[in-house]
Design a protein around this motif. Structure first.
Motif, PDB file in Angstrom:
ATOM      1  N   ARG A  24       0.831  -1.209   0.000  1.00  0.00           N
ATOM      2  CA  ARG A  24       0.000   0.000   0.000  1.00  0.00           C
ATOM      3  C   ARG A  24       0.862   1.254   0.000  1.00  0.00           C
ATOM      4  NH1 ARG A  24      -2.352   3.280   3.966  1.00  0.00           N
ATOM      5  NH2 ARG A  24      -1.440   1.999   5.623  1.00  0.00           N
ATOM      6  N   PHE A  25       1.929   1.251   0.805  1.00  0.00           N
ATOM      7  CA  PHE A  25       2.808   2.416   0.847  1.00  0.00           C
ATOM      8  C   PHE A  25       3.613   2.558  -0.444  1.00  0.00           C
ATOM      9  CE2 PHE A  25       2.526   1.210   5.461  1.00  0.00           C
ATOM     10  CZ  PHE A  25       1.658   2.244   5.798  1.00  0.00           C
ATOM     11  N   ALA A  26       3.979   1.428  -1.047  1.00  0.00           N
ATOM     12  CA  ALA A  26       4.710   1.492  -2.312  1.00  0.00           C
ATOM     13  C   ALA A  26       3.844   2.093  -3.416  1.00  0.00           C
ATOM     14  CB  ALA A  26       5.194   0.096  -2.709  1.00  0.00           C
ATOM     15  N   VAL A  27       2.555   1.753  -3.415  1.00  0.00           N
ATOM     16  CA  VAL A  27       1.649   2.330  -4.411  1.00  0.00           C
ATOM     17  C   VAL A  27       1.452   3.818  -4.159  1.00  0.00           C
ATOM     18  CG1 VAL A  27      -0.717   2.282  -5.274  1.00  0.00           C
ATOM     19  CG2 VAL A  27       0.506   0.147  -4.880  1.00  0.00           C
ATOM     20  N   ASP A  28       1.391   4.202  -2.877  1.00  0.00           N
ATOM     21  CA  ASP A  28       1.217   5.620  -2.553  1.00  0.00           C
ATOM     22  C   ASP A  28       2.383   6.469  -3.040  1.00  0.00           C
ATOM     23  OD1 ASP A  28      -1.205   5.152  -1.424  1.00  0.00           O
ATOM     24  OD2 ASP A  28      -0.525   5.232   0.660  1.00  0.00           O
ATOM     25  N   ARG A  29       3.561   5.876  -3.166  1.00  0.00           N
ATOM     26  CA  ARG A  29       4.702   6.641  -3.679  1.00  0.00           C
ATOM     27  C   ARG A  29       4.505   7.058  -5.135  1.00  0.00           C
ATOM     28  NH1 ARG A  29       9.621   7.140  -1.846  1.00  0.00           N
ATOM     29  NH2 ARG A  29      10.505   6.803  -3.920  1.00  0.00           N
ATOM     30  N   PHE A  30       3.625   6.373  -5.838  1.00  0.00           N
ATOM     31  CA  PHE A  30       3.373   6.710  -7.239  1.00  0.00           C
ATOM     32  C   PHE A  30       2.061   7.467  -7.435  1.00  0.00           C
ATOM     33  CE2 PHE A  30       6.226   3.112  -7.281  1.00  0.00           C
ATOM     34  CZ  PHE A  30       7.148   3.456  -8.247  1.00  0.00           C
ATOM     35  N   THR A  31       1.140   7.309  -6.508  1.00  0.00           N
ATOM     36  CA  THR A  31      -0.155   7.962  -6.660  1.00  0.00           C
ATOM     37  C   THR A  31      -0.330   9.156  -5.739  1.00  0.00           C
ATOM     38  OG1 THR A  31      -1.160   6.448  -5.052  1.00  0.00           O
ATOM     39  CG2 THR A  31      -1.203   5.798  -7.377  1.00  0.00           C
TER      40      THR A  31
ATOM     41  N   GLY B   4       7.759   8.495  -6.117  1.00  0.00           N
ATOM     42  CA  GLY B   4       7.987   7.385  -7.031  1.00  0.00           C
ATOM     43  C   GLY B   4       7.735   7.770  -8.477  1.00  0.00           C
ATOM     44  N   TRP B   5       6.671   8.527  -8.701  1.00  0.00           N
ATOM     45  CA  TRP B   5       6.360   9.005 -10.057  1.00  0.00           C
ATOM     46  C   TRP B   5       7.492   9.887 -10.580  1.00  0.00           C
ATOM     47  CZ3 TRP B   5       1.731   8.316 -12.979  1.00  0.00           C
ATOM     48  CH2 TRP B   5       1.659   9.096 -14.135  1.00  0.00           C
ATOM     49  N   LEU B   6       7.957  10.804  -9.745  1.00  0.00           N
ATOM     50  CA  LEU B   6       9.034  11.701 -10.167  1.00  0.00           C
ATOM     51  C   LEU B   6      10.305  10.921 -10.470  1.00  0.00           C
ATOM     52  CD1 LEU B   6      10.119  14.556 -10.604  1.00  0.00           C
ATOM     53  CD2 LEU B   6      10.592  14.677  -8.152  1.00  0.00           C
ATOM     54  N   ALA B   7      10.601   9.912  -9.655  1.00  0.00           N
ATOM     55  CA  ALA B   7      11.803   9.112  -9.901  1.00  0.00           C
ATOM     56  C   ALA B   7      11.714   8.382 -11.238  1.00  0.00           C
ATOM     57  CB  ALA B   7      12.012   8.121  -8.760  1.00  0.00           C
ATOM     58  N   LEU B   8      10.536   7.861 -11.572  1.00  0.00           N
ATOM     59  CA  LEU B   8      10.390   7.179 -12.856  1.00  0.00           C
ATOM     60  C   LEU B   8      10.512   8.155 -14.026  1.00  0.00           C
ATOM     61  CD1 LEU B   8       7.611   4.462 -12.415  1.00  0.00           C
ATOM     62  CD2 LEU B   8      10.090   4.207 -12.456  1.00  0.00           C
ATOM     63  N   VAL B   9       9.959   9.353 -13.875  1.00  0.00           N
ATOM     64  CA  VAL B   9      10.082  10.352 -14.943  1.00  0.00           C
ATOM     65  C   VAL B   9      11.546  10.732 -15.150  1.00  0.00           C
ATOM     66  CG1 VAL B   9       9.516  12.719 -15.607  1.00  0.00           C
ATOM     67  CG2 VAL B   9       7.749  11.238 -14.654  1.00  0.00           C
ATOM     68  N   LEU B  10      12.261  10.970 -14.057  1.00  0.00           N
ATOM     69  CA  LEU B  10      13.669  11.331 -14.177  1.00  0.00           C
ATOM     70  C   LEU B  10      14.493  10.169 -14.722  1.00  0.00           C
ATOM     71  CD1 LEU B  10      14.244  13.400 -10.906  1.00  0.00           C
ATOM     72  CD2 LEU B  10      13.869  14.233 -13.233  1.00  0.00           C
ATOM     73  N   THR B  11      14.145   8.950 -14.328  1.00  0.00           N
ATOM     74  CA  THR B  11      14.846   7.790 -14.881  1.00  0.00           C
ATOM     75  C   THR B  11      14.650   7.702 -16.389  1.00  0.00           C
ATOM     76  OG1 THR B  11      14.612   6.561 -12.809  1.00  0.00           O
ATOM     77  CG2 THR B  11      15.029   5.282 -14.796  1.00  0.00           C
ATOM     78  N   GLY B  12      13.402   7.865 -16.828  1.00  0.00           N
ATOM     79  CA  GLY B  12      13.151   7.852 -18.267  1.00  0.00           C
ATOM     80  C   GLY B  12      13.862   8.975 -18.992  1.00  0.00           C
ATOM     81  N   LEU B  13      13.901  10.161 -18.370  1.00  0.00           N
ATOM     82  CA  LEU B  13      14.590  11.295 -18.994  1.00  0.00           C
ATOM     83  C   LEU B  13      16.084  11.024 -19.118  1.00  0.00           C
ATOM     84  CD1 LEU B  13      14.732  14.241 -19.994  1.00  0.00           C
ATOM     85  CD2 LEU B  13      14.896  14.943 -17.593  1.00  0.00           C
ATOM     86  N   HIS B  14      16.706  10.541 -18.039  1.00  0.00           N
ATOM     87  CA  HIS B  14      18.147  10.283 -18.078  1.00  0.00           C
ATOM     88  C   HIS B  14      18.491   9.203 -19.103  1.00  0.00           C
ATOM     89  CE1 HIS B  14      18.332  12.985 -14.864  1.00  0.00           C
ATOM     90  NE2 HIS B  14      18.286  12.157 -13.844  1.00  0.00           N
TER      91      HIS B  14
END
Length: 324
Positions: free
Chosen positions: A188-195, A210-220
């Protein structure tokens, strides 16, 4: 019977003048929206230092007033301002318009399910401006008017390879941290990091971590791939990725320094130094600065077109006619 293959190649393109002016206006709007929120936070907190420490996530010295902005807002404001300058000065700003628009679209999507009216209106406005930037970058392109017109240059091979390696490592490190969080936290907490659920409190304009980390990962990783391919859009994409990497690294370094070196705080139990986090922070600062230095210079000039050799004279007829 031999049939020649049909090959499609996408050559260098430039932006028309109306597209440049429209892109500059849209980017100026993207810069103005977070700048307005930053001014409101400054008026509420009363001190630039308090606002800065709020952006870094430091809890020392902060008052009861909570900032609505995060570190991402001034960074996006600077990126949009640079896009305005690029659109007004150069016909080759399509990459800058597309990169800024795509990143803004990605990071503002979670704002659609926020609860506050102000953040929701802000997210809708920025999403519309970012979509306009992308549309302008795609629809306003044109091929060069002639062989003498300057076109966007490719990065130099050595500099592009070095920048690509630095950005690829940064993207993989971010991905490794997210995998670690996913393994350690409850589902539940892991999902909250993205939502952005209730277990992950944040600022009004904050992006779920979590969402921001994925966006930055995709950008890099995307910037690294374009650097390895020496694509013409490597410089704007890599500069944006390097700037965000440097900005987040500096803020995290300031937070760690204040956490462990603050003279006015007495701990019952002193916090342990997180060596992996410190190493990641230092790498982000050094790699971000290096990427900016590597890609900020002029690119490699396009090679001159090869001159065609004159056609060989036809062989004399045989037998030769009289008088040949």
């Amino acid at each position: 019977m031999f049939r020649p293959r049909l090959t499609v190649s996408i050559g260098p393109v430039t932006l028309t003048r109306p597209a440049r002016l429209l892109g500059a206006a849209l980017a100026a709007g993207l810069a103005l929206v977070p700048f307005t929120w930053v001014l409101c936070d400054l008026a509420a907190l009363g001190s630039p230092a308090e606002l800065f420490w709020s952006w870094t996530g430091s809890r020392f010295g902060t008052g009861r007033v909570r900032a609505a902005t995060t570190l991402l807002d001034p960074l996006l404001c600077l990126a949009a301002t640079g896009t305005v300058v690029a659109a007004l000065r150069s016909r080759h700003a399509a990459g800058a318009l597309a990169a800024t628009g795509a990143v803004t679209l990605a990071v503002r999507l979670p704002g659609l399910w926020t609860h506050g009216t102000g953040p929701l209106v802000t997210a809708l406005l920025e999403l519309a401006l970012a979509a306009g930037l992308l549309t302008t970058a795609l629809a306003g392109r044109r091929p060069p008017a002639g062989p003498g017109e300057r076109t966007p240059t490719r990065p130099r091979p050595g500099q592009a390879a070095a920048a690509g390696a630095l950005l690829a490592v940064a993207g993989l490190v971010l991905l490794a941290w997210e995998l670690r969080w996913a393994a350690e936290l409850a589902p539940r907490f892991a999902v909250d990091r993205f939502t952005g659920g209730r277990s992950v409190p944040g600022a009004a304009l904050g992006v779920p971590p979590g969402w921001l980390a994925l966006v930055l990962t995709g950008l890099h990783l995307t910037a690294a791939a374009s650097a390895f391919a020496a694509a013409r859009h490597t410089r704007p994409l890599g500069l944006l990725a390097g700037g965000l990497l440097l900005g987040t690294g500096l803020a995290e370094a300031a937070r760690l320094a204040r956490l462990h070196l603050h003279p006015d705080v007495r701990y019952v139990v002193a916090p342990e130094l997180d060596l992996p986090a410190l190493a990641t922070t230092l790498y982000g600062v050094l790699a971000g600065a290096a990427v900016l230095l590597l890609l900020a210079g002029r690119g490699a000039p396009d090679p001159a077109p090869a001159l065609r050799s004159p056609a060989a004279a036809p062989a004399p007829p045989y037998p030769r006619p009289p008088g040949w």
